[in-house]
Scaffold this active site. Structure first.
Site, PDB file in Angstrom:
ATOM      1  N   HIS A 235      37.244  37.093  32.906  1.00  0.00           N
ATOM      2  CA  HIS A 235      36.983  38.468  32.495  1.00  0.00           C
ATOM      3  C   HIS A 235      35.541  38.698  32.052  1.00  0.00           C
ATOM      4  O   HIS A 235      34.903  39.628  32.525  1.00  0.00           O
ATOM      5  CB  HIS A 235      37.963  39.023  31.477  1.00  0.00           C
ATOM      6  CG  HIS A 235      37.870  40.519  31.475  1.00  0.00           C
ATOM      7  ND1 HIS A 235      38.392  41.290  32.478  1.00  0.00           N
ATOM      8  CD2 HIS A 235      37.209  41.362  30.681  1.00  0.00           C
ATOM      9  CE1 HIS A 235      38.081  42.539  32.281  1.00  0.00           C
ATOM     10  NE2 HIS A 235      37.358  42.628  31.202  1.00  0.00           N
ATOM     11  N   TYR A 239      31.631  41.326  33.006  1.00  0.00           N
ATOM     12  CA  TYR A 239      30.548  41.947  32.246  1.00  0.00           C
ATOM     13  C   TYR A 239      29.207  41.305  32.548  1.00  0.00           C
ATOM     14  O   TYR A 239      28.163  41.930  32.392  1.00  0.00           O
ATOM     15  CB  TYR A 239      30.893  41.946  30.751  1.00  0.00           C
ATOM     16  CG  TYR A 239      32.008  42.914  30.510  1.00  0.00           C
ATOM     17  CD1 TYR A 239      31.745  44.281  30.472  1.00  0.00           C
ATOM     18  CD2 TYR A 239      33.328  42.494  30.456  1.00  0.00           C
ATOM     19  CE1 TYR A 239      32.762  45.195  30.352  1.00  0.00           C
ATOM     20  CE2 TYR A 239      34.361  43.400  30.334  1.00  0.00           C
ATOM     21  CZ  TYR A 239      34.069  44.757  30.286  1.00  0.00           C
ATOM     22  OH  TYR A 239      35.079  45.671  30.193  1.00  0.00           O
ATOM     23  N   HIS A 386      40.460  48.763  42.236  1.00  0.00           N
ATOM     24  CA  HIS A 386      39.741  48.932  40.966  1.00  0.00           C
ATOM     25  C   HIS A 386      38.389  48.223  40.988  1.00  0.00           C
ATOM     26  O   HIS A 386      37.365  48.804  40.686  1.00  0.00           O
ATOM     27  CB  HIS A 386      40.596  48.396  39.810  1.00  0.00           C
ATOM     28  CG  HIS A 386      39.817  48.141  38.562  1.00  0.00           C
ATOM     29  ND1 HIS A 386      39.352  49.142  37.747  1.00  0.00           N
ATOM     30  CD2 HIS A 386      39.381  46.991  37.990  1.00  0.00           C
ATOM     31  CE1 HIS A 386      38.684  48.636  36.736  1.00  0.00           C
ATOM     32  NE2 HIS A 386      38.680  47.331  36.861  1.00  0.00           N
ATOM     33  N   PHE A 387      38.391  46.944  41.354  1.00  0.00           N
ATOM     34  CA  PHE A 387      37.116  46.242  41.175  1.00  0.00           C
ATOM     35  C   PHE A 387      36.106  46.538  42.281  1.00  0.00           C
ATOM     36  O   PHE A 387      34.937  46.205  42.131  1.00  0.00           O
ATOM     37  CB  PHE A 387      37.291  44.743  40.878  1.00  0.00           C
ATOM     38  CG  PHE A 387      37.882  43.889  41.967  1.00  0.00           C
ATOM     39  CD1 PHE A 387      37.210  43.659  43.143  1.00  0.00           C
ATOM     40  CD2 PHE A 387      39.099  43.245  41.754  1.00  0.00           C
ATOM     41  CE1 PHE A 387      37.745  42.840  44.120  1.00  0.00           C
ATOM     42  CE2 PHE A 387      39.648  42.419  42.732  1.00  0.00           C
ATOM     43  CZ  PHE A 387      38.967  42.226  43.904  1.00  0.00           C
ATOM     44  N   HIS A 388      36.560  47.207  43.350  1.00  0.00           N
ATOM     45  CA  HIS A 388      35.546  47.707  44.282  1.00  0.00           C
ATOM     46  C   HIS A 388      34.854  48.954  43.735  1.00  0.00           C
ATOM     47  O   HIS A 388      33.770  49.310  44.187  1.00  0.00           O
ATOM     48  CB  HIS A 388      36.142  47.943  45.675  1.00  0.00           C
ATOM     49  CG  HIS A 388      36.266  46.674  46.479  1.00  0.00           C
ATOM     50  ND1 HIS A 388      37.307  45.804  46.349  1.00  0.00           N
ATOM     51  CD2 HIS A 388      35.422  46.100  47.383  1.00  0.00           C
ATOM     52  CE1 HIS A 388      37.124  44.759  47.150  1.00  0.00           C
ATOM     53  NE2 HIS A 388      35.980  44.920  47.787  1.00  0.00           N
ATOM     54  N   ARG A 449      47.835  42.546  47.284  1.00  0.00           N
ATOM     55  CA  ARG A 449      46.461  42.176  47.590  1.00  0.00           C
ATOM     56  C   ARG A 449      46.485  40.805  48.274  1.00  0.00           C
ATOM     57  O   ARG A 449      47.530  40.175  48.393  1.00  0.00           O
ATOM     58  CB  ARG A 449      45.634  42.112  46.308  1.00  0.00           C
ATOM     59  CG  ARG A 449      46.089  41.015  45.366  1.00  0.00           C
ATOM     60  CD  ARG A 449      45.421  41.061  44.003  1.00  0.00           C
ATOM     61  NE  ARG A 449      44.043  40.585  44.055  1.00  0.00           N
ATOM     62  CZ  ARG A 449      43.344  40.219  42.978  1.00  0.00           C
ATOM     63  NH1 ARG A 449      43.907  40.259  41.773  1.00  0.00           N
ATOM     64  NH2 ARG A 449      42.094  39.825  43.068  1.00  0.00           N
ATOM     65  N   ARG A 450      45.333  40.337  48.708  1.00  0.00           N
ATOM     66  CA  ARG A 450      45.158  38.959  49.149  1.00  0.00           C
ATOM     67  C   ARG A 450      46.122  38.522  50.242  1.00  0.00           C
ATOM     68  O   ARG A 450      46.686  37.438  50.194  1.00  0.00           O
ATOM     69  CB  ARG A 450      45.339  37.998  47.964  1.00  0.00           C
ATOM     70  CG  ARG A 450      44.359  38.233  46.866  1.00  0.00           C
ATOM     71  CD  ARG A 450      44.535  37.218  45.784  1.00  0.00           C
ATOM     72  NE  ARG A 450      43.234  36.883  45.216  1.00  0.00           N
ATOM     73  CZ  ARG A 450      43.037  36.031  44.261  1.00  0.00           C
ATOM     74  NH1 ARG A 450      44.029  35.377  43.744  1.00  0.00           N
ATOM     75  NH2 ARG A 450      41.839  35.786  43.808  1.00  0.00           N
TER      76      ARG A 450
END
Lengths: 594, 58, 171
Positions: A235, A239, A386-388, A449-450
């Protein structure tokens, strides 16, 4: 003041040695971006069944490479390049010893090459090497030892880079007693302090468990333990990708908008909060893990929710800084000032669109952070959706946009085509809006996913916000636009490198409206913040880790080893399968695997 | 170009105008964002999530 | 330290938002009673599931009035039993483990979703409604054949369920 004269000199004029390494780091980063983009388009078209040019078993090699190249290589090489620029620029002094600087760069490059080769070797049977374990490398799937070794080498390189920044700052401090740490350097040091804490866990996991295990020195590992150590790092690394973008939003974007940073003290507070809260939250990636008590999950959620604060504060401070710029340029009205911003500048529009996407990503992030709502979206394509938005746009698009501003500063070469640059950043935004929106919607339908082939033989997905197929088309078009955008970016940069050097490109960064003198001195007390951060991490992780080891043992309850990198291993794996499943699919799979 | 964000930046750069600038546009935009966030959350948590089949109760 | 009044307002709103999120999750746990996968089950030896009383023969069995237990094994690349047949209007507890690598257990389009970790047993309890057929998929990458790993969860009428269990040897 010497401001005017200094202002005429670009970064490369003042610090040619440092500029060279910034360029090298950025180019390494963009090399990874290009490879990642090629893998990305293969993946998008394969998953959506538009064009399948590889066998589905190779999809996971593509996926592993896309993940590692994009989020380790692209992001972190850009980070060290940007941080080298930021430290040198804001301290207005060269790095301590440029040989050390080149050393960490070389170590990182070697590490990433080792890991990259071990992954890409998975495409050929000629070499008995593969690392199809994805970015998360969950045991007991086992990669070739070189995959783990390369990661360890890369991380050590990044540690030396951090030490380089800290030592340069200490030297500056001796030369400038009693002065406040310049904002950019403050941001760099806080980020690197967070990185040391975070990456220690994955380094321990790799060096104590995974590498010895892949070398055959230990028989098995504890899957929950190595998973937890991964997310201890997994995580805060988010950041680590994001902080360079924040640095740009706080210190460069206001200047491009024609204004200045709204509040220096709040920027410092935000970075302190990230140092404190980024790490004791990793268990929120394990909400649906067995073997971890619900109480630990709840604590992790609480920390995670408060981690929203620095990002929400950032939204205000950055937008206010931009608004100030618009007002300086004559903007009026409640929202009318939005039309008085330099939307024709690719660096401005790119960063603003990146910020807008981040706001959307903030929402899906809140859902990810909610403990029990995780049942709905865990490991569905909602998560990459989300993370894209976050790393894939807030970070990636900011990096590309910033390159249009920073590259002339570090090379004295003007951008080849700023019009193409503007087109490129807008194209990225459109592509990602299509792709990410459809991924979120499919995720709520339960699409995982994946996976190479998300369509299954036994059932069909329920319809929601458009049918499954329709959403697939959105994903395919979006992914294609992103690929085209990346190629335009790289092409533009390559042509820029062919431009002749010119003078007069220098840009300065103005001070904040509310300057560092308004910030309490205690904010600059790095020791204090690191001590509190470590304490929070110990509080958040000591009991869960003890419980995990107590349950399963340091090396786990009885668990096998499943190498993805040995042909005999694959055979054993194929033979281990039992008959009652999908006859035809299985037979064809075994064929392909062999 | 490096020193201008440290404490000894020219005094006229930092003083005075701090109080004069009220980012009302920002407050408006972020208020809209806040409203969208709250409404979306209420929809996705209470309607979408809690309304699905096979809610895990133990 | 100087903070603009608007920013203080936004800070307060942000804290409220965070409390709304935490409050919602807490409401979900207390009101509808959503419970997390947890450490309720003891670890097992993933390499010796053949000798395990519950997992040597993956099955569904009745454990109380209208209460059923489903013992499920995930493996490269499938689930046992397949299909998992459970009766309507009942309370079903899934005990899921893996005999090889990490898998996922996701009843597509529902909230029944958990990680499956070798050496651990995931326990989730759900309440079934009317007869229907759900897709069961592995949502964690588990090897080159991950995409063929699927199963079914069939919710059937009480009559059909009893018919099925009394008909064969329970297989």
């Amino acid at each position: 003041m010497s401001e005017a004269i200094e202002g005429d000199r670009t970064f490369v004029d003042k610090f040619p040695e440092e500029a060279r390494i910034v360029r090298a780091a950025l180019l390494s980063s963009f090399l990874a971006l290009v490879i990642g983009a090629v893998l990305g388009i293969i993946q998008t078209l394969h998953r959506t069944d538009v064009a399948r040019i590889i066998p589905s078993t190779d999809y996971y090699t593509v996926l592993t490479a896309h993940g590692v190249f994009m989020v380790i290589s692209f992001t972190i090489f850009f980070l060290v390049g940007l941080f080298t620029w930021a430290v040198t620029r804001s301290l207005d002094r060269p790095l301590i010893d440029i040989r050390i600087t080149w050393t960490w760069y070389a170590i990182m490059a070697v590490g990433m090459t080792m890991t990259g080769v071990s992954i890409l070797a998975g495409f050929t049977d000629a070499i008995d090497m593969s690392a199809d374990v994805l970015f998360t490398f969950y045991a007991p799937l086992q990669a070739h030892p070189m995959f783990y070794a390369g990661l360890a080498v890369f991380i050590v390189g990044s540690w030396i880079a951090g030490a380089d920044y800290f030592r340069t700052w200490l030297a500056w401090k001796r030369e400038n007693p009693g002065e406040r740490i310049p904002l950019q350097t403050f941001m760099v040091l806080m980020t690197m302090a967070m990185w040391y804490i975070a990456s220690s866990a994955v380094a321990a996991s790799v060096l104590i468990f995974l590498l010895p295990w892949s070398l055959g020195l230990i028989d098995q590992v504890n899957p929950t333990l190595t998973r937890t150590l991964f997310w201890f790092f997994g995580h805060p690394v988010v950041y680590f990708w994001l902080m360079p973008a924040y640095l740009l939003w706080y210190t460069v974007l206001p200047k491009i908008a024609g204004g200045r940073l709204f509040s220096d003290p709040l920027a410092r507070v935000v970075f302190v909060l990230f140092l404190l809260l980024s790490t004791p939250v990793g268990i929120h990636h394990q909400y649906l893990d067995p073997g971890i008590a619900e109480g630990f999950k709840f604590i992790s959620m609480t920390n995670t929710m408060f981690l929203l604060l620095p990002s929400l504060l950032t939204a205000f401070t950055v937008v206010a800084s931009v608004e100030y710029g618009a007002r300086q340029r004559g903007g009026t009205g409640l929202l009318g000032w939005l039309t008085d911003l330099p939307w024709r500048k690719p660096e401005f529009t790119g960063m603003m669109l990146a910020g807008l996407m981040f706001a959307a990503g903030g929402f899906s992030g809140m859902v990810n952070a909610g403990m029990n709502i995780n049942y709905m979206i865990h490991n569905t394509i909602w998560v990459p959706g989300h993370f894209h938005l976050t790393v894939g746009t807030a970070v990636a698009l900011t990096f590309m946009a910033a390159t249009y501003w920073i590259w002339p500063q570090i090379s004295n070469k003007p951008i080849y085509s700023r019009a193409v640059g503007l087109f490129q950043v807008v194209l990225w935004f459109i592509g990602m809006a299509l792709m990410s929106n459809a991924m979120h919607a499919q995720g709520i339908m339960g699409v995982p996913r994946r996976t190479a082939e998300p369509e299954y033989s036994g059932f069909e997905y329920a319809t929601m916000f458009g049918g499954y197929e329709e959403l697939n088309i959105q994903i395919a078009i979006g992914g294609t636009l992103l690929f085209v955008s990346t190629i335009l970016f790289i092409g533009n940069l390559v042509l820029t490198m062919g431009n002749p050097k010119v003078s007069g490109l220098a840009e300065t960064l103005p001070p904040a409206l509310s300057g560092p003198d308004d910030a309490p001195r205690v904010l600059d007390n790095l020791r204090l913040w690191v001590a509190i951060a470590v304490t929070l991490v110990v509080l958040a992780y000591a009991l869960p880790l003890a419980a995990i080891i107590n349950r399963g043992g340091l090396l786990g309850p009885g668990v096998g080893t499943y190498p993805v990198w040995l042909a005999p291993g694959l055979d054993a794996l194929a033979n281990a399968a039992t008959p009652p499943l999908a006859g035809d699919a299985w037979a064809s799979l075994v064929e392909v695997v062999r | 170009m490096g020193r201008n964000e440290t404490a000894h930046a020219p005094a006229d750069d930092v003083s005075g105008d701090t109080e004069e600038f009220d980012p009302i546009g920002t407050l408006t935009l972020i208020g809209i964002y806040f409203t969208i966030l709250v409404l979306s959350w209420v929809y996705i948590y209470y309607i979408e999530f809690l309304g699905r089949d096979l809610v895990v109760v133990g | 330290m100087h903070i603009h009044a608007y920013e203080k307002l936004w800070l307060a709103a942000s804290v409220l938002l965070i409390l709304l999120l935490l409050g919602s999750v807490t409401y979900g746990a207390v009101g509808p009673g959503v419970a997390m996968v947890s450490d309720s089950e003891q670890p097992v030896d993933a390499t010796a599931l053949d000798e395990d009383e519950r997992f040597s023969e993956p099955r569904v069995e009745q454990v109380g009035e209208n209460e059923y237990a489903a013992y499920v094994v995930a493996f490269q690349f499938g689930f046992q039993p397949d299909p998992i047949v459970i009766p309507e209007d009942s309370t079903v507890t899934f005990y899921v483990t893996s005999r090889d690598v990490i898998h996922g257990f996701e009843v597509a389009g529902t909230n029944a979703n958990t990680m499956v970790v070798p050496g651990e047993v995931s326990e989730i309890t759900v309440e079934t409604d009317e007869p229907t057929e759900y897709g069961l998929i592995c949502n964690e990458y588990c090897g080159a054949g991950h995409h063929v790993m699927e199963g079914k969860v069939n919710v059937v009428s009480q009559a059909e369920y009893e018919n099925q269990t009394s008909g064969g040897d329970g297989e």
